[in-house]
Every structure is written in C-alpha cells, then in structure tokens.
Scaffold this motif. Structure first.
Motif, PDB file in Angstrom:
ATOM      1  N   MET A 362      44.713  69.562  72.765  1.00  0.00           N
ATOM      2  CA  MET A 362      45.184  69.882  74.111  1.00  0.00           C
ATOM      3  C   MET A 362      46.708  69.770  74.162  1.00  0.00           C
ATOM      4  N   HIS A 363      47.366  70.899  74.265  1.00  0.00           N
ATOM      5  CA  HIS A 363      48.828  70.942  74.328  1.00  0.00           C
ATOM      6  C   HIS A 363      49.243  71.701  75.592  1.00  0.00           C
ATOM      7  N   MET A 364      49.062  71.039  76.715  1.00  0.00           N
ATOM      8  CA  MET A 364      49.423  71.620  78.005  1.00  0.00           C
ATOM      9  C   MET A 364      49.702  70.496  78.991  1.00  0.00           C
ATOM     10  N   ASP A 365      50.451  70.819  80.032  1.00  0.00           N
ATOM     11  CA  ASP A 365      50.782  69.833  81.053  1.00  0.00           C
ATOM     12  C   ASP A 365      49.691  69.760  82.111  1.00  0.00           C
ATOM     13  N   PHE A 366      49.615  68.633  82.807  1.00  0.00           N
ATOM     14  CA  PHE A 366      48.707  68.514  83.938  1.00  0.00           C
ATOM     15  C   PHE A 366      49.118  69.523  85.017  1.00  0.00           C
ATOM     16  N   ILE A 367      48.135  69.957  85.795  1.00  0.00           N
ATOM     17  CA  ILE A 367      48.383  70.987  86.806  1.00  0.00           C
ATOM     18  C   ILE A 367      48.206  70.422  88.213  1.00  0.00           C
ATOM     19  N   ILE A 445      33.587  73.846  87.410  1.00  0.00           N
ATOM     20  CA  ILE A 445      33.318  73.622  85.993  1.00  0.00           C
ATOM     21  C   ILE A 445      34.547  74.054  85.203  1.00  0.00           C
ATOM     22  N   ALA A 446      35.037  73.176  84.348  1.00  0.00           N
ATOM     23  CA  ALA A 446      36.148  73.512  83.459  1.00  0.00           C
ATOM     24  C   ALA A 446      35.740  73.194  82.029  1.00  0.00           C
ATOM     25  N   GLN A 447      36.202  74.015  81.080  1.00  0.00           N
ATOM     26  CA  GLN A 447      35.845  73.762  79.687  1.00  0.00           C
ATOM     27  C   GLN A 447      36.879  74.358  78.740  1.00  0.00           C
ATOM     28  N   THR A 448      36.925  73.785  77.538  1.00  0.00           N
ATOM     29  CA  THR A 448      37.813  74.314  76.503  1.00  0.00           C
ATOM     30  C   THR A 448      37.078  75.278  75.587  1.00  0.00           C
ATOM     31  N   ILE A 449      35.843  75.582  75.911  1.00  0.00           N
ATOM     32  CA  ILE A 449      35.095  76.615  75.194  1.00  0.00           C
ATOM     33  C   ILE A 449      35.301  77.911  75.964  1.00  0.00           C
ATOM     34  N   ASP A 463      40.046  74.483  95.335  1.00  0.00           N
ATOM     35  CA  ASP A 463      41.220  74.345  94.475  1.00  0.00           C
ATOM     36  C   ASP A 463      41.406  72.920  93.960  1.00  0.00           C
ATOM     37  N   LYS A 464      41.141  71.940  94.802  1.00  0.00           N
ATOM     38  CA  LYS A 464      41.327  70.545  94.404  1.00  0.00           C
ATOM     39  C   LYS A 464      40.342  70.157  93.309  1.00  0.00           C
ATOM     40  N   ASP A 465      39.087  70.575  93.459  1.00  0.00           N
ATOM     41  CA  ASP A 465      38.099  70.286  92.419  1.00  0.00           C
ATOM     42  C   ASP A 465      38.493  70.941  91.097  1.00  0.00           C
ATOM     43  N   MET A 466      39.030  72.142  91.168  1.00  0.00           N
ATOM     44  CA  MET A 466      39.453  72.851  89.956  1.00  0.00           C
ATOM     45  C   MET A 466      40.613  72.109  89.285  1.00  0.00           C
ATOM     46  N   GLU A 467      41.513  71.602  90.084  1.00  0.00           N
ATOM     47  CA  GLU A 467      42.634  70.813  89.545  1.00  0.00           C
ATOM     48  C   GLU A 467      42.126  69.572  88.804  1.00  0.00           C
ATOM     49  N   VAL A 468      41.238  68.826  89.447  1.00  0.00           N
ATOM     50  CA  VAL A 468      40.703  67.603  88.842  1.00  0.00           C
ATOM     51  C   VAL A 468      39.957  67.928  87.550  1.00  0.00           C
ATOM     52  N   ALA A 469      39.192  69.026  87.550  1.00  0.00           N
ATOM     53  CA  ALA A 469      38.410  69.413  86.371  1.00  0.00           C
ATOM     54  C   ALA A 469      39.324  69.731  85.193  1.00  0.00           C
ATOM     55  N   VAL A 470      40.368  70.510  85.433  1.00  0.00           N
ATOM     56  CA  VAL A 470      41.296  70.873  84.353  1.00  0.00           C
ATOM     57  C   VAL A 470      42.028  69.638  83.828  1.00  0.00           C
ATOM     58  N   ASN A 471      42.532  68.816  84.734  1.00  0.00           N
ATOM     59  CA  ASN A 471      43.287  67.627  84.310  1.00  0.00           C
ATOM     60  C   ASN A 471      42.427  66.623  83.543  1.00  0.00           C
ATOM     61  N   SER A 472      41.156  66.538  83.925  1.00  0.00           N
ATOM     62  CA  SER A 472      40.274  65.615  83.204  1.00  0.00           C
ATOM     63  C   SER A 472      40.007  66.115  81.786  1.00  0.00           C
ATOM     64  N   LEU A 473      39.968  67.443  81.595  1.00  0.00           N
ATOM     65  CA  LEU A 473      39.809  68.009  80.251  1.00  0.00           C
ATOM     66  C   LEU A 473      40.990  67.614  79.364  1.00  0.00           C
ATOM     67  N   ILE A 474      42.188  67.689  79.950  1.00  0.00           N
ATOM     68  CA  ILE A 474      43.386  67.314  79.197  1.00  0.00           C
ATOM     69  C   ILE A 474      43.301  65.848  78.780  1.00  0.00           C
ATOM     70  N   SER A 475      42.810  65.022  79.682  1.00  0.00           N
ATOM     71  CA  SER A 475      42.725  63.575  79.418  1.00  0.00           C
ATOM     72  C   SER A 475      41.735  63.238  78.313  1.00  0.00           C
ATOM     73  N   ILE A 476      40.605  63.938  78.262  1.00  0.00           N
ATOM     74  CA  ILE A 476      39.578  63.588  77.277  1.00  0.00           C
ATOM     75  C   ILE A 476      39.746  64.338  75.951  1.00  0.00           C
ATOM     76  N   GLY A 486      36.124  66.259  94.639  1.00  0.00           N
ATOM     77  CA  GLY A 486      37.245  65.562  94.031  1.00  0.00           C
ATOM     78  C   GLY A 486      36.863  64.503  93.022  1.00  0.00           C
ATOM     79  N   ARG A 487      35.584  64.435  92.687  1.00  0.00           N
ATOM     80  CA  ARG A 487      35.082  63.378  91.798  1.00  0.00           C
ATOM     81  C   ARG A 487      34.432  63.993  90.560  1.00  0.00           C
ATOM     82  N   ILE A 488      34.712  63.410  89.401  1.00  0.00           N
ATOM     83  CA  ILE A 488      34.067  63.865  88.165  1.00  0.00           C
ATOM     84  C   ILE A 488      32.605  63.446  88.201  1.00  0.00           C
ATOM     85  N   ILE A 489      31.696  64.420  88.106  1.00  0.00           N
ATOM     86  CA  ILE A 489      30.268  64.109  88.183  1.00  0.00           C
ATOM     87  C   ILE A 489      29.564  64.209  86.828  1.00  0.00           C
TER      88      ILE A 489
END
Length: 566
Positions: A362-367, A445-449, A463-476, A486-489
């Motif tokens: 993962m080589h990208m900034d948080f959004i 739903i966000a994924q690196t696949i 939009d907020k859920d999409m932001e959280v989903a993308v940023n959590s992908l970067i974190s993991i 707004g919560r990871i389920i």
C-alpha cells in the motif's frame, strides 16, 4: 533403460505391476466409450490395459475411472491462497494438472511475484504449468506497480514448467502492430500463446490467430464460440465465481467440433472451490445441461492436454501418466480416490512452515470523504450497469439531481458511487463514477483486489463510509473491508500483494462466507459475487465500460469517455 525394461516386463505380464486398478470401467478418450479392464501402473506410468496382477491391487468393480482433470486457465491468486495450498484443495476435486497465469501478482510485484508463484508451486501435489503474463499492465491506460516487457519474459520462457505466453488481453496492441506487444509474441513464437478476445471482429480474430494466439476463454455466446472454433481456436468453457459462461456457450459443442472445447475456471474463490469444486463442477454442469458424459470427461482431460501439448497425460492408455480419478456416479462425479503419479493421493500435514517476506504493498495517502464529491451542472451521467453472472457490463445514462455544483443523487434507484485509487506509486490518481445493479445499501465495500492492476476499488452509498473503508485498507496493508454507519463491520487481511494470504484454505473460506453473508444482508443480489464482481469493474479489457484510476473506460472505443453527459 532399466525403467523401460520394467515397463515392458510388466506390460507383458512377466512381472507384477506396482499398482493395478482391477475391473475398472474407464473413460476411453480415443474411442469415446467406456471400456472395462485392469489398469496396470509402474511408477508414474500406465503400462497396460487388460488382465494384470500387482503388488497393490484396488478393486474398482463398482467405480468409474477417468484421466485426471486439467484446468486449462486459472489465476491461482483469485483463490487468495498460496499455490501449494490451492493444489491441496483442488486435487481432491480430481484436478491433477493446471495451466496458471500469474498476472495478478505480477501487476503488484513484477517478476519477483511470478518467481514466487513458480517456487511455491514446486511443493504442490499436482503439476502446475505456467503461462507468462503478456499484459502487465493489461493496457497502457492502467496504473500497475510494474510493467513487464519482452526482456523480462525472456528470462523464464524456456523454463520447463512454462508453456508459453499468457492471455493476450490488449487486442488493439496486436492489431495495431504495437512494438512492445510484437516483441512479446516473438519471445513465445515457438511456444503456446493464450488469447483474450471478447466480442472480437472476424478481421481482428484473423490478426490474432496469424501471430500465434490459439485459445480463448472470453466467449459469451454460441455465435462467438463457433466463429473462433471455425478459425482453429481452442475455446474454453469458463465457470468461475463471477464469470459463468459455460451454460451460455455449451450449445456450441457438437459431435464434429467438441475436440476444440475444454474447461477452465479462470477466477474462482476458495469457498466456491471447497463447496462446489473446480473442473469437476464444470463436468457436472455440462452433463446436467445435456452434454454426453463421455464428451464432458474428454473435454476435462484429453482436450486440454492436446491444446497445451502435454503429450504424456489426459488419457488412460499405456505410456500415459498415471493421473487418474476414481468416482462412483458418471453424472454426479462423486470422487472416491485420486491417483497422482501412480500413487493414491493422501493429504499429509506439512512439517515445514512456509516463510514469506511480507511487506506492505500500500503506497498511497489516507483520503477524506470530500474526494468522493462529483462536480456537475449537467442533468445526466454515464453509469456502469452490471450484467448478472457476467464480467461484462453495459453503458447507460441516468438523470441526476444537483446541488451547489455537485451531484446530490442519481434519480434512478440502485445506483452507487464507485471509485478507484492508484495505490502503487503514491500518485494520488483516482476517479469516481457510478455503478448500477449491485443492490448494496447502507454499506461500503473496499478492496485491493481489482483486476488486473489491483489498485483500491470502493463502492458505497455514503461518502463517509467509503472514506473509512479505503483508509482501513491502507492501515491493514490490503484485503477487503466493509463499513456501515462509519464503523468497520468486517475485514479480510490479504498481506501478500493485497491479494493473497498465508492462512489455511478453510479459514479463508470461512472469512469469505462471513463477508458474503454480511454483503447479502446489506442487499447485494444473489446473481453477483460481492467481491469478484466488484474486482472486475476495474478491468478495461472486458466490455463494455469499466472504471480505472484515470477515468471511465469504454471498451468499444478503447478509450476514456466523459462521466458527465452534456
């Protein structure tokens, strides 16, 4: 020399065979019949059919025996598990050989990813052959981590497990004499070349065939399949997790041409492999649809072996490799035992733990959620519309309601925002569009696949859920993330290139099933695999419209189109 003498002596009955399958009813791929007799095996080779005795004898009086099945085209990475673990799952389904294209990991890790797949597969209980990735990236319009050229491919083209060049997806590059593509084709001129030709025109098909392309797995209609077969192609009937074209093109198979058809899975999740199977699943579906069972077994074995010049397998006859499947019911393919290299396969626990140097891909900034706002003063947009059980999509136009220069909502129902973010080089490239038909509500739903460049793809109605989903992908470090309110389920970590994991197959399957149940609970329709369907929305070499980090891509124009309709 001694081995040959042993073969001859056992075949003549002067000595016992190592293993004899007694009174077997077996598929004769040469006469299209079911024959009966003893199958004598010495080492890994069949030496005789008739009456034999062996050091070990198996009574097959109530069983059928088929040549081992061959998956003619598969991306192991789509199962999300290592090649060795993948093989241990599918050998139980009767698959004894596969032809793998590692272009998924190559897009993220380059040639080191290809070498990793080859090295790991050496420990597999089946034979894993490879086609070298021809299109990394799939087109010049994408942003992958690596670009593979002819010089890269030359380093491996003569490796004994490499059969040739993987699916040539960039058809325009072929027909327009792109120098880079021509060099790759030249590297594989003495080997095999796979195609990828959806909705191809006759003239374009001629061009591909004239430079050595011999197979295709992208037919979605009988007419298309028959055209390709009539020009000398081998056509694969594909049954993946999302792309299910087998039933649609099976009517193209007849007594005159069935030798040109074979089976493949292409992209199949581990839960589907465990529950429904692989090529065995293709056989069952084909028979249920009315195909002669013997033809189905021949397509699953001998046809694939012929296509890929694997002259030592695919048949039950003296001199052929003893890769065999034993099963009870001709139509149900209820597998009892699998013989690989002349020995009954029995799974054993690995003593060695596979070590993999895992680094974040993962080589990208948080959004920020503001990034999902779409500017527009117009009243309509171009929308990607899903087609059930297909990787293909439609381009449709839908009316919008705007506020303060931004799209507030799409007036039609069941339309979500979809976005792709470049994740390999920290370029900040991204694009936001719209997707119709998935059914998802109150969830993101966000994924690196995301085939084939495997950038971040995200879909949602908030939009907020999409932001959280993308940023959590970067974190993991990559995988799949689901967010609601707004919560990871739910999450699935895929630390290897953002597409694979070291976890055991059954564990990964359970994770996937849980995520799928959650996705269905948030409205995703049954005709779509929530994650594979989403992943293919980023692949521009499949009709009719897709989305990349650079924009909305029209396959028929083979270029970008405007999102806003003026």
């Amino acid at each position: 020399m001694e081995k040959v003498k042993q073969y001859i002596d056992a075949a003549m009955g002067r000595i016992k065979a190592d293993l004899v399958l007694k009174n077997a009813s077996f598929i004769n791929v040469f006469t299209e019949s079911i024959d009966r007799g003893d199958i004598a095996i010495v080492g890994d080779t069949i030496v005789g059919i008739g009456k034999y005795t062996g050091d070990v004898e198996m009574d097959c009086s109530d069983l059928y025996v088929s040549p081992g099945f061959i998956d003619a085209h598969v991306h192991i990475e789509s199962s999300m598990i290592m090649p060795k673990e993948f093989a241990k799952v599918i050998i139980k389904k009767g698959i004894t050989s596969i032809i793998a294209d590692p272009h998924e990991i190559a897009n993220v890790e380059g040639m080191s990813g290809v070498n990793f797949m080859i090295d790991n597969s050496k420990q597999a209980p089946i034979d894993v052959f490879f086609m070298l990735p021809s299109c990394v990236p799939a087109t010049k319009f994408e942003d992958s981590a690596y670009v593979l050229n002819a010089e890269d491919l030359e380093k491996l083209i003569n490796y004994d497990k490499v059969l040739g060049l993987g699916e040539v997806m960039d058809v325009p590059a072929v027909i327009n004499n792109d120098e880079g593509m021509l060099k790759k084709l030249d590297v594989a001129k003495n080997k095999l070349i796979d195609g990828h030709c959806p909705n191809i025109l006759p003239g374009e098909l001629n061009a591909c065939l004239s430079c050595g392309v011999r197979t295709d797995h992208e037919s979605t209609s009988v007419k298309d399949a028959l055209l390709k077969v009539s020009r000398g192609m081998y056509v694969m009937l594909r049954e993946g997790s999302a792309a299910k074209n087998l039933k649609a093109i099976l009517p193209a198979v007849n007594n005159q041409n069935f030798g040109r058809f074979l089976f493949c899975t292409d992209d199949r999740h581990i839960d589907d492999l465990l529950e429904s199977g692989s090529i065995d699943n293709c056989i069952r579906i084909s028979i249920k649809q009315g195909l002669n069972p013997i033809k189905a077994f021949i397509m699953a074995s001998y046809n694939a072996a012929k296509c890929y010049n694997l002259k030592d397998r695919g048949a039950i006859a003296p001199g052929y490799k003893a890769d065999l499947v034993m099963f009870e019911d001709l139509k149900g393919v209820n597998i009892i035992k699998v013989i690989k290299n002349g020995k009954e396969y029995k799974e054993s626990r690995d003593k060695k733990h596979v070590k993999v140097n895992v680094k974040s891909s993962m080589h990208m900034d948080f959004i920020d959620s503001e990034i999902f706002k779409v500017e527009s003063e117009a009243s309509a947009v171009n929308v990607i519309k899903l087609i059930p059980n297909s990787l293909e999509t439609k381009l449709v136009q839908r009316k919008t309601e705007n506020k303060l220069g931004y799209i507030k909502r799409i007036i039609d129902k069941d339309i979500l925002k979809i976005a792709v973010f470049e994740r390999h080089h920290k370029t900040g490239k991204h694009f936001v569009g719209f997707l119709e038909g998935l059914g998802l509500k109150n969830c993101s739903i966000a994924q690196t696949i995301s085939h084939d460049s495997h950038n971040v793809i995200v879909v949602g109605d908030n939009d907020k859920d999409m932001e959280v989903a993308v940023n959590s992908l970067i974190s993991i470090g990559g995988g799949i993330t689901m967010v609601s309110g707004g919560r990871i389920i739910a999450q699935l970590n895929l630390p290897i290139a953002g597409i694979m994991t070291l976890e055991a197959p059954y564990m990964v399957a359970e994770h996937l099933k849980r995520l799928s149940r959650i996705a269905r609970g948030f409205g995703v329709r049954n005709e779509y695999d929530p994650f594979i369907s989403l992943s293919f929305m980023a692949l521009p070499v499949i009709p009719a419209v897709k989305i990349t980090a650079r924009g909305l891509f029209d396959y028929n124009k083979f270029g970008f189109i405007k999102l806003i309709v003026k």
